[in-house]
Write an enzyme that holds these catalytic residues in place. Sequence first.
Site, short mmCIF file in Angstrom:
data_model
loop_
_atom_site.label_atom_id
_atom_site.label_comp_id
_atom_site.label_asym_id
_atom_site.label_seq_id
_atom_site.Cartn_x
_atom_site.Cartn_y
_atom_site.Cartn_z
N MET A 27 44.90 -28.35 86.46
CA MET A 27 46.35 -28.23 86.59
C MET A 27 47.01 -28.78 85.34
SD MET A 27 46.83 -29.43 90.55
CE MET A 27 45.56 -30.70 90.40
N TYR A 175 45.41 -15.50 80.16
CA TYR A 175 45.22 -16.19 78.89
C TYR A 175 44.20 -15.42 78.05
CZ TYR A 175 48.00 -19.76 81.17
OH TYR A 175 49.02 -20.42 81.82
N ARG A 223 36.10 -19.51 84.98
CA ARG A 223 37.19 -19.22 85.92
C ARG A 223 37.76 -17.84 85.59
NH1 ARG A 223 42.86 -22.22 87.84
NH2 ARG A 223 42.03 -22.59 89.91
N GLY A 279 33.70 -15.27 97.86
CA GLY A 279 32.65 -14.79 98.74
C GLY A 279 31.93 -13.59 98.18
#
Length: 367
Positions: A27, A175, A223, A279
């Site tokens: 964050m 990004y 990520r 998942g």
Amino acid sequence: MNVPSALFKPFTSDKLTLSNRIVMAPMTRGFSPEGVPGPEVVEYYRRRAAGGVGLIITEGTGINHPSSVSGGSIPLFHGEDSLQGWANVVKAVHEAGGKIMPQLWHVGTARRSGDLPNAEAEPVSPSGVSMAGEPSREPLTEDEIQGLVQAFAQAVADAQRIGFDGIELHGAHGYLIDQFFWGQTNRRTDKYGGDLVKRTQFAVEVIEACRAAVGPDFPIVLRFSQWKMGNYEARLVETPEQLEEFLAPLSAAGVDIFHCSTRRFWLPEFEGSELNLAGWTQKITGKPAISVGSVGLEAEFVDRATENQGTGDAHLDLLNEKLENNEFDLIALGRVLLSDPEWPAKVREGRSSEIIPFTTEVLKTLR
């Protein structure tokens, strides 16, 4: 609320062992003047480790490239002072019993001309277009791309050297790495552009260079997301088959864990299955996956004006069920850990009534 037992089971993979399934999500905080994390930042992360977080992923940190970040108080991951600051963070987190990885970041065209810390540095992007697809400047040359690849690799080597437990590459939310993934911002006709698989080439080279820099045993997390900042409806893939095409080269390049960024962890990713993005990613790759999205919160992700966003224990029964079913391996928490560093301990001990609920006030300080 029952204590979510699956949340507190240890996690073990071939390269990483954690005391529980709780990850502190990255964050952006912006409390590192001149890019150097100081004692206040050290204590901020130490408190979360002491509060029971199994793995901390730091806020985004700028790689060694002039336009990597947008803001003079965003922490950097290069230079003696910044790296020493991060070494202090690592030491404090380890002493408190936690593990920690830096998130390595380049914001691409999310940076505006004139932004600090290097006001003269212009934003860069795959094809010289903004997130809206509008021409803005020249595309990156292949030589410039190779410089970026090496900057990521150097940051990973530095992370290993100063004692981090792995790294996360920020390939989400529009990004730079994600700008290569997305067809709207990647219109290149060389080896870095083309179809969905070809658009992974930049990330593949970054991952391979990072792996070469640190050897086979240092964890690399990637990520990624469907949505972009300011465009929550954006989608990289529409089907499980497309997701498999996208993930295959990234997994083969050396990603150990995928961090699948969604706004609400309980929502299915594709029709016909209850699996969310994490998942499906775990099922397709066979590698551990981190899920994320509004754990402990009752308000919408985008509802920044909401002062009190819940009691801090919302959705935990459903989360526990999904963890028990091994739908994903780890769960990242954001705002609940900003408001209450002891959230894990309080949940584990059945003290949910003591959880400090999230309010927007906590964004103003490093509490």
